[in-house]
Design a protein around this motif. Sequence first.
Motif, PDB file in Angstrom:
ATOM      1  N   LEU A 164       0.836  -1.214   0.000  1.00 15.42           N
ATOM      2  CA  LEU A 164       0.000   0.000   0.000  1.00 15.42           C
ATOM      3  C   LEU A 164       0.867   1.258   0.000  1.00 15.42           C
ATOM      4  O   LEU A 164       0.566   2.231  -0.698  1.00 15.42           O
ATOM      5  N   GLU A 165       1.960   1.227   0.767  1.00 20.43           N
ATOM      6  CA  GLU A 165       2.844   2.392   0.810  1.00 20.43           C
ATOM      7  C   GLU A 165       3.573   2.599  -0.512  1.00 20.43           C
ATOM      8  O   GLU A 165       3.655   3.720  -1.020  1.00 20.43           O
ATOM      9  N   ARG A 166       4.067   1.491  -1.038  1.00 17.30           N
ATOM     10  CA  ARG A 166       4.885   1.561  -2.257  1.00 17.30           C
ATOM     11  C   ARG A 166       4.059   1.953  -3.478  1.00 17.30           C
ATOM     12  O   ARG A 166       4.478   2.805  -4.266  1.00 17.30           O
ATOM     13  N   VAL A 167       2.886   1.328  -3.603  1.00 12.57           N
ATOM     14  CA  VAL A 167       2.080   1.549  -4.814  1.00 12.57           C
ATOM     15  C   VAL A 167       1.010   2.633  -4.598  1.00 12.57           C
ATOM     16  O   VAL A 167       0.878   3.558  -5.404  1.00 12.57           O
ATOM     17  N   GLY A 168       0.277   2.491  -3.487  1.00  9.59           N
ATOM     18  CA  GLY A 168      -0.874   3.379  -3.284  1.00  9.59           C
ATOM     19  C   GLY A 168      -0.538   4.813  -2.935  1.00  9.59           C
ATOM     20  O   GLY A 168      -1.039   5.743  -3.582  1.00  9.59           O
ATOM     21  N   THR A 169       0.353   5.005  -1.925  1.00  9.44           N
ATOM     22  CA  THR A 169       0.631   6.374  -1.464  1.00  9.44           C
ATOM     23  C   THR A 169       1.491   7.156  -2.449  1.00  9.44           C
ATOM     24  O   THR A 169       1.549   8.385  -2.376  1.00  9.44           O
ATOM     25  N   ASN A 170       2.144   6.452  -3.359  1.00  6.84           N
ATOM     26  CA  ASN A 170       2.967   7.146  -4.358  1.00  6.84           C
ATOM     27  C   ASN A 170       2.221   7.369  -5.676  1.00  6.84           C
ATOM     28  O   ASN A 170       2.806   7.886  -6.628  1.00  6.84           O
ATOM     29  N   CYS A 171       0.981   6.989  -5.712  1.00  9.07           N
ATOM     30  CA  CYS A 171       0.202   7.167  -6.947  1.00  9.07           C
ATOM     31  C   CYS A 171      -0.122   8.652  -7.140  1.00  9.07           C
ATOM     32  O   CYS A 171      -0.374   9.379  -6.164  1.00  9.07           O
ATOM     33  N   GLU A 172      -0.099   9.071  -8.368  1.00  9.92           N
ATOM     34  CA  GLU A 172      -0.367  10.489  -8.645  1.00  9.92           C
ATOM     35  C   GLU A 172      -1.854  10.823  -8.568  1.00  9.92           C
ATOM     36  O   GLU A 172      -2.225  12.001  -8.502  1.00  9.92           O
ATOM     37  N   ASN A 173      -2.702   9.796  -8.549  1.00 10.05           N
ATOM     38  CA  ASN A 173      -4.148  10.027  -8.480  1.00 10.05           C
ATOM     39  C   ASN A 173      -4.581  10.284  -7.024  1.00 10.05           C
ATOM     40  O   ASN A 173      -4.298   9.468  -6.133  1.00 10.05           O
ATOM     41  N   ASP A 174      -5.232  11.409  -6.807  1.00  9.34           N
ATOM     42  CA  ASP A 174      -5.666  11.784  -5.443  1.00  9.34           C
ATOM     43  C   ASP A 174      -6.600  10.742  -4.824  1.00  9.34           C
ATOM     44  O   ASP A 174      -6.485  10.428  -3.630  1.00  9.34           O
ATOM     45  N   ASP A 175      -7.515  10.236  -5.648  1.00  8.54           N
ATOM     46  CA  ASP A 175      -8.494   9.260  -5.131  1.00  8.54           C
ATOM     47  C   ASP A 175      -7.808   7.986  -4.643  1.00  8.54           C
ATOM     48  O   ASP A 175      -8.186   7.411  -3.614  1.00  8.54           O
ATOM     49  N   VAL A 176      -6.801   7.559  -5.385  1.00 11.61           N
ATOM     50  CA  VAL A 176      -6.067   6.340  -4.998  1.00 11.61           C
ATOM     51  C   VAL A 176      -5.320   6.583  -3.690  1.00 11.61           C
ATOM     52  O   VAL A 176      -5.314   5.738  -2.790  1.00 11.61           O
ATOM     53  N   ARG A 177      -4.688   7.756  -3.563  1.00  9.26           N
ATOM     54  CA  ARG A 177      -3.952   8.088  -2.323  1.00  9.26           C
ATOM     55  C   ARG A 177      -4.904   8.163  -1.129  1.00  9.26           C
ATOM     56  O   ARG A 177      -4.583   7.717  -0.028  1.00  9.26           O
ATOM     57  N   ARG A 178      -6.084   8.718  -1.384  1.00  6.17           N
ATOM     58  CA  ARG A 178      -7.078   8.825  -0.300  1.00  6.17           C
ATOM     59  C   ARG A 178      -7.545   7.436   0.142  1.00  6.17           C
ATOM     60  O   ARG A 178      -7.636   7.146   1.338  1.00  6.17           O
ATOM     61  N   LEU A 179      -7.819   6.583  -0.844  1.00  8.21           N
ATOM     62  CA  LEU A 179      -8.257   5.206  -0.535  1.00  8.21           C
ATOM     63  C   LEU A 179      -7.165   4.436   0.198  1.00  8.21           C
ATOM     64  O   LEU A 179      -7.439   3.661   1.127  1.00  8.21           O
ATOM     65  N   THR A 180      -5.917   4.668  -0.238  1.00  5.57           N
ATOM     66  CA  THR A 180      -4.794   3.963   0.387  1.00  5.57           C
ATOM     67  C   THR A 180      -4.627   4.382   1.852  1.00  5.57           C
ATOM     68  O   THR A 180      -4.416   3.533   2.737  1.00  5.57           O
ATOM     69  N   ALA A 181      -4.719   5.703   2.106  1.00  2.73           N
ATOM     70  CA  ALA A 181      -4.609   6.191   3.484  1.00  2.73           C
ATOM     71  C   ALA A 181      -5.714   5.606   4.352  1.00  2.73           C
ATOM     72  O   ALA A 181      -5.474   5.205   5.500  1.00  2.73           O
ATOM     73  N   LYS A 182      -6.898   5.535   3.771  1.00  2.82           N
ATOM     74  CA  LYS A 182      -8.035   4.958   4.508  1.00  2.82           C
ATOM     75  C   LYS A 182      -7.762   3.491   4.854  1.00  2.82           C
ATOM     76  O   LYS A 182      -8.043   3.033   5.980  1.00  2.82           O
ATOM     77  N   ALA A 183      -7.184   2.764   3.869  1.00  4.31           N
ATOM     78  CA  ALA A 183      -6.881   1.333   4.089  1.00  4.31           C
ATOM     79  C   ALA A 183      -5.823   1.154   5.168  1.00  4.31           C
ATOM     80  O   ALA A 183      -5.931   0.258   6.022  1.00  4.31           O
ATOM     81  N   LEU A 184      -4.820   2.042   5.160  1.00  2.00           N
ATOM     82  CA  LEU A 184      -3.754   1.946   6.167  1.00  2.00           C
ATOM     83  C   LEU A 184      -4.280   2.255   7.571  1.00  2.00           C
ATOM     84  O   LEU A 184      -3.872   1.604   8.542  1.00  2.00           O
ATOM     85  N   ILE A 185      -5.165   3.235   7.671  1.00  2.00           N
ATOM     86  CA  ILE A 185      -5.747   3.566   8.986  1.00  2.00           C
ATOM     87  C   ILE A 185      -6.647   2.422   9.462  1.00  2.00           C
ATOM     88  O   ILE A 185      -6.695   2.108  10.656  1.00  2.00           O
ATOM     89  N   LYS A 186      -7.315   1.790   8.502  1.00  2.00           N
ATOM     90  CA  LYS A 186      -8.192   0.664   8.844  1.00  2.00           C
ATOM     91  C   LYS A 186      -7.396  -0.476   9.485  1.00  2.00           C
ATOM     92  O   LYS A 186      -7.907  -1.196  10.353  1.00  2.00           O
ATOM     93  N   LYS A 187      -6.173  -0.648   9.036  1.00  2.00           N
ATOM     94  CA  LYS A 187      -5.312  -1.695   9.615  1.00  2.00           C
ATOM     95  C   LYS A 187      -5.022  -1.402  11.090  1.00  2.00           C
ATOM     96  O   LYS A 187      -4.880  -2.322  11.897  1.00  2.00           O
ATOM     97  N   ASN A 188      -4.866  -0.114  11.395  1.00  2.00           N
ATOM     98  CA  ASN A 188      -4.730   0.371  12.780  1.00  2.00           C
ATOM     99  C   ASN A 188      -3.607  -0.324  13.572  1.00  2.00           C
ATOM    100  O   ASN A 188      -3.808  -0.803  14.685  1.00  2.00           O
TER     101      ASN A 188
END
Lengths: 155, 119
Positions: free
Chosen positions: B25-49
Amino acid sequence: MEKLSINNISKNFFRTTTVKKVDKNHTNPFGVSFKGNVLTADVFETKNNNVNLIERAKNKSRMLSSAVVGSITNLSSAISTRLNSVVSFGNRIRQNATDFWTKAQQTEIHIDMAKLSNKITSKMPSFTGTYKVSNLVKRPVSELEEMLKAELATI
Amino acid sequence: MENKRVNSIIEALAKHEDVQSVNVLERVGTNCENDDVRRLTAKALIKKNNQDSLAVVISSKGKGINDLSTSVAMSTINELLQLKDKEEAISVLENTENNHEDDEVRETARSVKALMSFS
């Protein structure tokens, strides 16, 4: 100067004046009114004139025919007016049809088959459940990483 | 996010038990240039908690609450505020506030921590 005496006073002296109405008789010799144009003819001929029956019959027929001709003229003009409006309506319809045809000939219908097939194939895995979260969780992370990279490449 | 496949994959990574899923998620999601993908990735990482996943969205410069996109940063903060169990998040925020080398990241962590304490 005339002498004035009681006897000479008329019995009608104290009566109000009466106006005798004289009805002017505008007689139509045929008792028929025509809307058409009537040719001028001397219809008030006296009986004293020795006009033979043949001449009178001629006059009569002439007037009748003129009336009929006038009526026919009016009728034909009305018909021609209606016909003109019908013709103009037809012309307008024809013009519209022609314009539509010209537009239709100039319009190019293009179906992007590649995009369409891509959309169809993108819907297909959802039927098989490939991209259902419950199924994806069972896959190894490395595989999910490759899938995510592939999907992001299409955005 | 319009792409349902991307949604599903990120959600699957959020639920995945393999610790490597955070790295993906960090490597692919948070480095994506698409805002929606970065937002979804951050949400997924917080969900892991957990410490690792929360560290990505809290302590990494330019990611999560420190994202250059205001919508992504605000969305991440909102997700943190909605956590039922805030213990791990507050712990990571405190570590970042005290130990991170970047002033801006430290300041952001302090603000978010204040918000979380009020929520």
